[in-house]
Design a protein around this motif. Structure first.
Motif, mmCIF file in Angstrom:
data_model
loop_
_atom_site.group_PDB
_atom_site.id
_atom_site.type_symbol
_atom_site.label_atom_id
_atom_site.label_comp_id
_atom_site.label_asym_id
_atom_site.label_seq_id
_atom_site.Cartn_x
_atom_site.Cartn_y
_atom_site.Cartn_z
ATOM 1 N N SER A 40 -5.505 53.516 -34.557
ATOM 2 C CA SER A 40 -4.731 52.302 -34.784
ATOM 3 C C SER A 40 -5.612 51.100 -34.481
ATOM 4 N N ALA A 41 -5.796 50.232 -35.467
ATOM 5 C CA ALA A 41 -6.639 49.047 -35.320
ATOM 6 C C ALA A 41 -5.762 47.813 -35.159
ATOM 7 N N PRO A 42 -6.288 46.746 -34.580
ATOM 8 C CA PRO A 42 -5.506 45.510 -34.463
ATOM 9 C C PRO A 42 -5.112 44.987 -35.834
ATOM 10 N N LYS A 43 -3.915 44.436 -35.939
ATOM 11 C CA LYS A 43 -3.398 43.992 -37.229
ATOM 12 C C LYS A 43 -4.255 42.890 -37.851
ATOM 13 N N ASP A 44 -4.893 42.086 -37.012
ATOM 14 C CA ASP A 44 -5.676 40.976 -37.543
ATOM 15 C C ASP A 44 -7.142 41.341 -37.752
ATOM 16 N N LEU A 45 -7.455 42.630 -37.728
ATOM 17 C CA LEU A 45 -8.841 43.034 -37.953
ATOM 18 C C LEU A 45 -9.302 42.613 -39.349
ATOM 19 N N ILE A 46 -8.420 42.786 -40.329
ATOM 20 C CA ILE A 46 -8.660 42.267 -41.677
ATOM 21 C C ILE A 46 -7.647 41.156 -41.913
ATOM 22 N N SER A 47 -8.133 39.944 -42.018
ATOM 23 C CA SER A 47 -7.246 38.806 -42.226
ATOM 24 C C SER A 47 -6.604 38.886 -43.600
ATOM 25 N N ASP A 48 -5.429 38.303 -43.742
ATOM 26 C CA ASP A 48 -4.736 38.306 -45.028
ATOM 27 C C ASP A 48 -5.313 37.261 -45.981
#
Length: 322
Positions: A40-48
């Motif tokens: 599980s990676a942080p949600k903001d690892l890839i910005s939208d």
């Protein structure tokens, strides 16, 4: 000679179940895998949000966080190889020497002070200290301004879009803010003009990263840094700390061709449904085993918000991910 290939992907999962399936290709009657890890990676690892670079210039787009990504390259510019044990997400960052195309003079700098992470900015999960505390720098002689660029080249497969992430941290300037301005280019096109890190971070030694979406051209993506028209004779004309290149899934939600994954699996289930069930079950056992092992390893380390991924591959061809 046995070869090891590690594939690393970033996937958006909006359910409580992740199903991983395998289908032999037409040239083979079986498929196999040695191990699987699901992290599980942080949600903001890839910005939208990112910026698209093409012949029309630079345009902001959103909605990219739900794409699938394959990590092609992860490079520590000007620094040493970073192993999984020095990264909170257990990533491997290779050195940039094999990708540097320029024959122009540059120097590597290292910083022994504290990296100043900012709330809402780059974090150690985006890139570790060992990436931000080293850099490759352009600096002119005779107190002038350099007139050349440094360029790195990354071989890719045409027909896909790629997310290129730049990592910056001004560890080379003097104590004065506002003394470093430089340009950043991707595939020869201007990505950032007159980049002033001190205005963005309001501090030296504070990290910043920028994402750009580009298309591969002639099997390569090039990135460059160089002085701008606003550069001053401060001794540093441009710097870069790290580069990451991710392949993005195409219109068919695929990272390997223009065939829908759903159509492949539908055909596969129709012909070999009895084969897929035990295979998926075996994959589940592998995942469970890796999670148990990881928890035991984490007990001997400082706790983090999510589990790390050990990835260590050669510096010649890095294929890995978060």
């Amino acid at each position: 000679m046995k070869t090891i290939e590690i594939k690393e992907y970033i996937l958006w999962v909006d359910s409580d179940k992740l199903e991983i399936s395998f289908k032999p290709s037409k040239k083979s009657k079986f498929g196999f895998i040695n191990a699987i890890e699901v992290i599980s990676a942080p949600k903001d690892l890839i910005s939208d949000i990112a910026q698209v670079i093409d012949s029309n210039g630079v345009v902001k787009i959103d909605g990219i966080s739900k794409n699938a990504y394959e990590t092609m390259f992860r490079v520590n510019v000007g620094g040493v190889k970073v192993t999984p044990f020095n990264d909170s997400l257990w990533r491997t960052w290779v050195t940039d020497d094999g990708f540097l195309e320029s024959n122009q003079e540059s120097k590597k700098v290292h910083f022994s002070g504290r990296i100043k992470y900012r709330m809402g900015g780059a974090s150690r999960e985006v890139a570790p200290d060992n990436v931000y505390n080293s850099a490759r720098v352009i600096s002119a002689s005779n107190s002038g301004v350099a007139k050349y660029e440094l360029t790195w080249g990354f071989p890719i497969v045409d027909g896909y879009k790629y997310l290129v992430r730049f990592h910056f941290c001004d560890i080379a300037s003097s104590v004065l803010l506002g003394s470093l301005y430089f340009n950043v280019r991707v595939n020869g096109r201007m990505a950032i003009e007159d980049l002033d890190l001190s205005t963005i971070t309001n501090s030296l030694a504070s990290p910043y990263y920028a994402d750009f979406v580009v298309s591969g051209e002639n099997g390569v993506i090039t990135v460059s840094i160089g002085p701008s028209n606003s550069s001053s004779s401060s001794g540093v004309d441009a710097l870069l700390n790290g580069i990451e290149v991710f392949k993005m899934s195409n219109s068919m939600d695929s990272l390997d061709g223009m065939v829908s994954v759903r159509s492949i699996m539908k055909e596969c289930r129709g012909r070999t449904g009895g084969f897929l069930v035990p295979l998926v079950a075996a994959v589940g056992l592998l995942v469970a085993a890796s999670m148990v092992l990881r928890k035991r390893l984490m007990g001997a380390r400082d706790s983090v918000a999510w589990s790390p991924l050990p990835v260590d591959v050669s510096e010649v061809s890095l294929k890995s991910s978060y």
